[in-house]
Design an enzyme around this catalytic site. Structure first.
Site, PDB file in Angstrom:
ATOM      1  N   LYS A  84      54.547  39.111 -66.242  1.00  0.00           N
ATOM      2  CA  LYS A  84      55.686  38.248 -65.888  1.00  0.00           C
ATOM      3  C   LYS A  84      56.831  39.152 -65.427  1.00  0.00           C
ATOM      4  O   LYS A  84      57.194  40.089 -66.143  1.00  0.00           O
ATOM      5  CB  LYS A  84      56.095  37.426 -67.114  1.00  0.00           C
ATOM      6  N   ASP A 123      55.797  21.611 -66.245  1.00  0.00           N
ATOM      7  CA  ASP A 123      55.202  22.902 -65.888  1.00  0.00           C
ATOM      8  C   ASP A 123      55.275  23.884 -67.048  1.00  0.00           C
ATOM      9  O   ASP A 123      54.651  24.948 -67.009  1.00  0.00           O
ATOM     10  CB  ASP A 123      55.898  23.507 -64.657  1.00  0.00           C
ATOM     11  N   ASP A 127      63.625  36.420 -56.607  1.00  0.00           N
ATOM     12  CA  ASP A 127      63.211  37.805 -56.352  1.00  0.00           C
ATOM     13  C   ASP A 127      61.906  38.172 -57.057  1.00  0.00           C
ATOM     14  O   ASP A 127      61.403  39.291 -56.919  1.00  0.00           O
ATOM     15  CB  ASP A 127      64.325  38.783 -56.752  1.00  0.00           C
ATOM     16  N   GLY A 168      56.077  32.022 -59.606  1.00  0.00           N
ATOM     17  CA  GLY A 168      57.025  32.659 -58.690  1.00  0.00           C
ATOM     18  C   GLY A 168      57.317  34.095 -59.052  1.00  0.00           C
ATOM     19  O   GLY A 168      57.923  34.834 -58.280  1.00  0.00           O
ATOM     20  N   GLY A 170      54.692  26.818 -59.105  1.00  0.00           N
ATOM     21  CA  GLY A 170      53.729  27.928 -59.024  1.00  0.00           C
ATOM     22  C   GLY A 170      54.307  29.191 -59.630  1.00  0.00           C
ATOM     23  O   GLY A 170      55.499  29.268 -59.929  1.00  0.00           O
TER      24      GLY A 170
END
Ligand code: AMP
Ligand code: MG
Length: 481
Positions: free
Chosen positions: A109, A248, A121, A88, A86
């Site tokens: 991003k 992915d 993070d 992140g 997913g």
């Protein structure tokens, strides 16, 4: 808010496909680079994007009107192992309409943690985001399907990696961010009806021509196979190594996506790997087509229930369709190689001629891009061309070229259209990045991007961009995390 007009069609899908996600605010957003041509193409005013209000949006401090910001759920096979992933560290603001009438995802991003961050993070460092900017624009210049970069902003934050680095947010535009891994997520964690919804959405967005075909899901698979084969063939033709072809990181639109440890090969060696984490060479230059095929098989598996009533029949259809990959790949690759050698029509013996050249390039450590450039310029000055076998090969090639019913001019033009004078070579990219993020000198990077956006410009060849570096083998790249 003015000048950014977004809608979000992805939220039509069931809500397990995404989570609503507001980007984290950052302390001191500052625009580092803006792609004005792309902004204009996407119907956004560059002057607005440069304003305080525009930069607030590009850095994630404000969400434009009409946007329903989300992070997308997906899974994926990473180096062969299946995992839930997913977005992140990404937020999809919505879709903007391009001047070509298509819709493009506008994604931040490095915009902070999401439910998919898995201990990360959610942030990105300035260097890797500028790297994605340079290389994706370079790929676009080379006419290879790719996501593009709209902007990079500093955030004013420091982020901790192996050293303390300046934080940044990249804004990228993509035909969509639907990945093979998005289908794997639906198949593994949702269910057949959700796979169907995702497939219907994807077809409508990327492959509307298959809707009326009578076999839309099969035709969809066929189209993805074809597009992927074309993209990977084009990578090989310019010496590009993606570096992390996990499922992915493979878009069903066929665009090259996720510029992490990617790099361009200088000296021709099919075994080349640059990524520091790819110790087995799974994603080496040579292996890219077979890995694309492996990934397409993962996509096909998720579509099995939609292909036919009976499992056996579905399996046969899927296998037949995915195995078309090699034919599609070879067609694009051979056509591209012929173009590089100034050949128009196919002729028996072409494959041998091409393979012999590649073999000699490997044996004599020739620079991939410059070998073709020298042939195009008829200036064979490098030591490669002094070898007896290479001279013999050149004789055969010249014979073959002359047999054509085309003028010298036409042949030269064809070669110029297929052989770039500049690619994002590692030393060029590293030098521009060092200056930009360590010294705050962005002009050099902008100049490089400008040159990369016109890689077939034979009227302006600059020797500062065409040198073969020494020590290319030692170059290592890292994932952007
Ligand atoms: P990538 O290798 O960039 O394709 O990323 C693989 C996965 O790791 C994706 O789910 C990313 O969203 C996630 N990821 C990468 N970097 C970070 C980060 N700094 N914080 C959270 N998640 C991340
Ligand atoms: Mg990724």
């Amino acid at each position: 808010m003015r000048n950014i007009n977004l809608k979000n069609t992805y939220i039509q899908l069931p809500d397990k496909f995404f989570t609503r996600q507001i980007p984290e605010t950052v302390p001191r957003p500052e625009l580092v680079i803006l792609n004005e041509n792309l902004a204009d193409f996407l119907g956004m005013e560059p002057e607005f994007l440069k304003s305080t209000e525009g930069v607030e949006i590009l850095a994630g401090n404000q969400v434009p009107e009409g946007s329903y910001p989300i992070s997308q759920a997906y899974a994926g096979h990473q180096f062969g192992h299946f995992t839930m992933l997913g977005d992140g560290r990404a937020v999809l603001l919505g879709e903007a309409r391009g001047r070509d009438g298509q819709f493009y995802d506008i994604q931040l991003k490095g915009s902070g943690k999401t439910p998919f961050s898995r201990g990360g993070d959610g942030k990105a460092a300035l260097g890797p985001m500028l790297r994605e900017y340079i290389i994706s624009e370079g790929m676009y210049g080379l006419k290879i399907p790719t996501t593009r970069s709209l902007s990079v902003c500093r955030t004013g934050e420091s982020i901790i990696r192996e050293e303390v680095l300046p934080g940044a947010v990249l804004v990228r535009a993509a035909r969509s961010h639907i990945r093979v891994g998005t289908f794997e997520y639906a198949a593994a964690f949702l269910g057949e009806s959700d796979v169907k919804k995702l497939a219907d959405y994807t077809i409508k967005r990327h492959y509307p021509e298959v809707i009326e075909s009578g076999h839309p899901y099969l035709e969809f698979l066929k189209a993805v196979v074809r597009n992927q084969a074309e993209t990977v063939a084009k990578w090989l033709l310019v010496g590009f190594i993606h570096g992390v072809m996990n499922t992915d990181n493979m878009s069903v639109s066929g665009e090259t996506i996720d510029y992490g440890p990617c790099a361009f090969m200088d000296v021709y060696d099919p075994e080349t790997v640059f990524s520091s984490i790819d110790r087995e060479g799974r994603y080496s230059y040579r292996k890219q087509p077979e890995i694309a095929l492996w990934n397409l098989n993962r996509l096909a598996e998720t579509l099995l229930p939609l292909l036919a009533e009976k499992e056996r029949a579905s399996l046969n259809l899927a296998q037949e369709t995915v195995s078309e990959f090699w034919k599609d790949f070879q067609e694009v690759w051979m056509q591209g190689m012929r173009g590089k050698l100034g050949l128009f029509q196919p002729k028996e013996g072409d494959r041998g001629l091409i393979e012999q050249l590649l073999f000699l390039m490997k044996v004599y450590h020739a620079d991939y891009t410059n070998t073709f450039l020298e042939l195009t310029l008829e200036k064979e000055e490098s030591s490669f061309f002094q070898n007896r076998e290479v001279k013999a090969w050149k004789g055969l090639w010249e014979e073959r070229v002359k047999q054509q019913n085309h003028s010298k001019e036409e042949i030269r033009k064809r070669m110029q259209e297929n052989n770039p004078v500049i690619i994002p070579r590692n030393y060029l990219v590293e030098d521009a990045l060092e200056r930009a993020w360590r010294n705050g000198e962005i002009e050099h990077l902008k100049e490089l991007v400008k040159a990369l956006q016109n890689p077939f410009d034979y009227a302006n060849i600059s020797s500062k961009y065409t040198k073969t570096p020494e020590n290319n083998k030692c170059y290592k790249t890292f994932c952007g995390t």
